[in-house]
Motif scaffolding. Structure first.
Motif, PDB file in Angstrom:
ATOM      1  N   SER A 182      -4.573  -8.477 -13.449  1.00  3.48           N
ATOM      2  CA  SER A 182      -3.903  -8.553 -12.150  1.00  3.48           C
ATOM      3  C   SER A 182      -2.656  -7.674 -12.192  1.00  3.48           C
ATOM      4  O   SER A 182      -1.953  -7.612 -13.207  1.00  3.48           O
ATOM      5  N   CYS A 183      -2.405  -6.993 -11.096  1.00  3.73           N
ATOM      6  CA  CYS A 183      -1.291  -6.047 -11.023  1.00  3.73           C
ATOM      7  C   CYS A 183       0.041  -6.795 -11.187  1.00  3.73           C
ATOM      8  O   CYS A 183       0.292  -7.775 -10.481  1.00  3.73           O
ATOM      9  N   PRO A 184       0.909  -6.362 -12.101  1.00  4.65           N
ATOM     10  CA  PRO A 184       2.194  -7.051 -12.272  1.00  4.65           C
ATOM     11  C   PRO A 184       3.124  -6.881 -11.076  1.00  4.65           C
ATOM     12  O   PRO A 184       4.084  -7.629 -10.923  1.00  4.65           O
ATOM     13  N   GLU A 185       2.826  -5.895 -10.216  1.00  4.49           N
ATOM     14  CA  GLU A 185       3.695  -5.636  -9.063  1.00  4.49           C
ATOM     15  C   GLU A 185       3.321  -6.532  -7.879  1.00  4.49           C
ATOM     16  O   GLU A 185       4.159  -7.226  -7.317  1.00  4.49           O
ATOM     17  N   CYS A 186       2.023  -6.502  -7.506  1.00  2.00           N
ATOM     18  CA  CYS A 186       1.614  -7.235  -6.301  1.00  2.00           C
ATOM     19  C   CYS A 186       0.740  -8.448  -6.619  1.00  2.00           C
ATOM     20  O   CYS A 186       0.491  -9.277  -5.748  1.00  2.00           O
ATOM     21  N   GLY A 187       0.253  -8.552  -7.861  1.00  4.95           N
ATOM     22  CA  GLY A 187      -0.555  -9.709  -8.244  1.00  4.95           C
ATOM     23  C   GLY A 187      -2.024  -9.581  -7.900  1.00  4.95           C
ATOM     24  O   GLY A 187      -2.821 -10.476  -8.208  1.00  4.95           O
ATOM     25  N   ARG A 210      -0.915  -0.808  -0.335  1.00  6.51           N
ATOM     26  CA  ARG A 210       0.519  -0.907  -0.031  1.00  6.51           C
ATOM     27  C   ARG A 210       1.372  -1.109  -1.279  1.00  6.51           C
ATOM     28  O   ARG A 210       2.587  -1.165  -1.211  1.00  6.51           O
ATOM     29  N   CYS A 211       0.718  -1.243  -2.431  1.00  4.38           N
ATOM     30  CA  CYS A 211       1.461  -1.476  -3.682  1.00  4.38           C
ATOM     31  C   CYS A 211       1.983  -0.142  -4.228  1.00  4.38           C
ATOM     32  O   CYS A 211       1.292   0.882  -4.183  1.00  4.38           O
ATOM     33  N   ALA A 212       3.207  -0.171  -4.747  1.00  3.52           N
ATOM     34  CA  ALA A 212       3.815   1.050  -5.288  1.00  3.52           C
ATOM     35  C   ALA A 212       3.180   1.448  -6.616  1.00  3.52           C
ATOM     36  O   ALA A 212       3.227   2.607  -7.012  1.00  3.52           O
ATOM     37  N   ARG A 213       2.592   0.497  -7.313  1.00  5.42           N
ATOM     38  CA  ARG A 213       2.004   0.783  -8.621  1.00  5.42           C
ATOM     39  C   ARG A 213       0.543   1.195  -8.453  1.00  5.42           C
ATOM     40  O   ARG A 213      -0.221   0.512  -7.777  1.00  5.42           O
ATOM     41  N   LYS A 214       0.179   2.316  -9.060  1.00 10.85           N
ATOM     42  CA  LYS A 214      -1.191   2.811  -8.918  1.00 10.85           C
ATOM     43  C   LYS A 214      -2.094   2.283 -10.028  1.00 10.85           C
ATOM     44  O   LYS A 214      -3.261   1.970  -9.791  1.00 10.85           O
ATOM     45  N   ARG A 240      -6.864   0.245 -12.015  1.00 12.58           N
ATOM     46  CA  ARG A 240      -6.283   0.743 -10.760  1.00 12.58           C
ATOM     47  C   ARG A 240      -5.886  -0.451  -9.894  1.00 12.58           C
ATOM     48  O   ARG A 240      -6.654  -1.413  -9.782  1.00 12.58           O
ATOM     49  N   CYS A 241      -4.716  -0.347  -9.286  1.00 11.92           N
ATOM     50  CA  CYS A 241      -4.355  -1.370  -8.305  1.00 11.92           C
ATOM     51  C   CYS A 241      -5.034  -0.994  -6.990  1.00 11.92           C
ATOM     52  O   CYS A 241      -4.879   0.126  -6.496  1.00 11.92           O
ATOM     53  N   LEU A 242      -5.805  -1.937  -6.448  1.00 15.00           N
ATOM     54  CA  LEU A 242      -6.596  -1.648  -5.249  1.00 15.00           C
ATOM     55  C   LEU A 242      -5.826  -1.935  -3.961  1.00 15.00           C
ATOM     56  O   LEU A 242      -6.350  -1.735  -2.868  1.00 15.00           O
TER      57      LEU A 242
HETATM   58 ZN    ZN Z   1      -0.352  -3.653  -7.177  1.00 17.09          ZN
END
Ligand code: ZN
Length: 274
Positions: free
Chosen positions: A36-41, A80-84, A75-77
């Motif tokens: 899971s993305c640490p930025e947006c979850g 709108r998340c800043a982290r790719k 990849r963050c799907l």
């Molecule tokens: Zn993300």
């Protein structure tokens, strides 16, 4: 010699192979941690690439272990998340660490108990080579993690032997009973500069070191200085020993005649005299 084996590297780590080479065990493993993305979850199932880390782990049969751990970069799907992309997180080791978590814990315990240089020698003998600077970094990192941003109100400043013959300052949070920081020198200037960053401190417990007292006066004039309770009974015992030795001398302690060939034993308490 190469074979597949089961090792306890923690959940989500699957060993692919082991080889003993150049007096070390090399273990290849794949990680399957949280994706899971640490930025947006947001969860991801789209792998971008592989990320390979080299970690030192506990020794096997007295030989160092190098764990080559491959984990996925995903990849963050979420558009709108800043982290790719992000690397999956594993419980085996902290991000960017070069040692597994259990080795880091041991390094910290050795550092606390025996200081930097001694721990470096002991850990090398136990097939976990770590430099003395890495031990200090481990201690400092752990103290920052445990502080949890809470303000320091009552602290103790004490000696901690980093290298033989070199004493440095340890700042202990007396309310939480944890090490708050480790100062690399124990000068009045460095103590004062550290204290100036913590204006919330109201009590400083210290030994009778003059440099320490000066540092507290300069850096935390608002704080009340109190004597470390370890040094109070130690000083009382020293004074008592000197006093009893003096009384014993005035009273005239009877001495047995010396036997030829025997060494005269020193009177008890003689080393307390100056
Ligand atoms: Zn993300």
């Amino acid at each position: 010699m190469t074979k597949k084996a089961n090792f306890a590297f923690g959940p989500g780590v699957v060993v692919r192979g082991v080889v003993f080479r150049e007096n070390r065990w090399f273990v290849w493993a794949d990680g399957a941690g949280a994706r899971s993305c640490p930025e947006c979850g947001g969860a991801s199932a789209s792998r971008h690439s592989w990320h390979v880390r080299r970690l030192h782990d506990l020794p096997i049969q007295g030989a160092p272990v190098v764990l080559e751990l491959r984990s996925g970069r995903w990849r963050c799907l979420n558009e709108r998340c800043a982290r790719k992309t992000f690397v999956e997180r594993l419980t085996t080791a902290s991000p960017f660490a070069r040692k597994t978590r259990r080795v880091s814990d041991l390094v910290r315990l050795f550092g606390h108990a025996a200081g930097g240089r001694t721990s470096e020698k002991l850990l090398a003998r136990l097939a976990m080579p770590v430099s003395d600077n890495a031990i200090l970094r481990q201690l400092k990192r752990h103290s920052y993690e445990r502080r949890d941003g809470a303000p320091l109100r009552a602290i103790a400043i004490d000696d901690w032997s980093w290298r033989k013959g070199f004493n440095y300052g340890t700042i202990v949070d007396l309310e939480r009973r944890i090490v708050a920081d480790v100062l690399e020198t124990r000068s009045a200037k460095e103590t004062a500069e550290w204290l100036k960053q913590h204006a919330e401190i109201v009590v400083v417990s210290r030994d009778r070191c003059g440099r320490c007292a000066q540092g507290v006066r300069q850096g935390a004039p608002q704080a009340r200085q109190v004597a470390d309770r370890f040094h109070l009974p130690a000083e009382l015992a020293r004074k008592h020993e000197r006093h009893m030795t003096r009384i014993s001398r005035f009273a005239g302690r009877p001495k047995l005649p010396a036997v030829p060939g025997d060494r005269q034993a020193p009177l008890r308490g003689e080393r307390g005299l100056r």
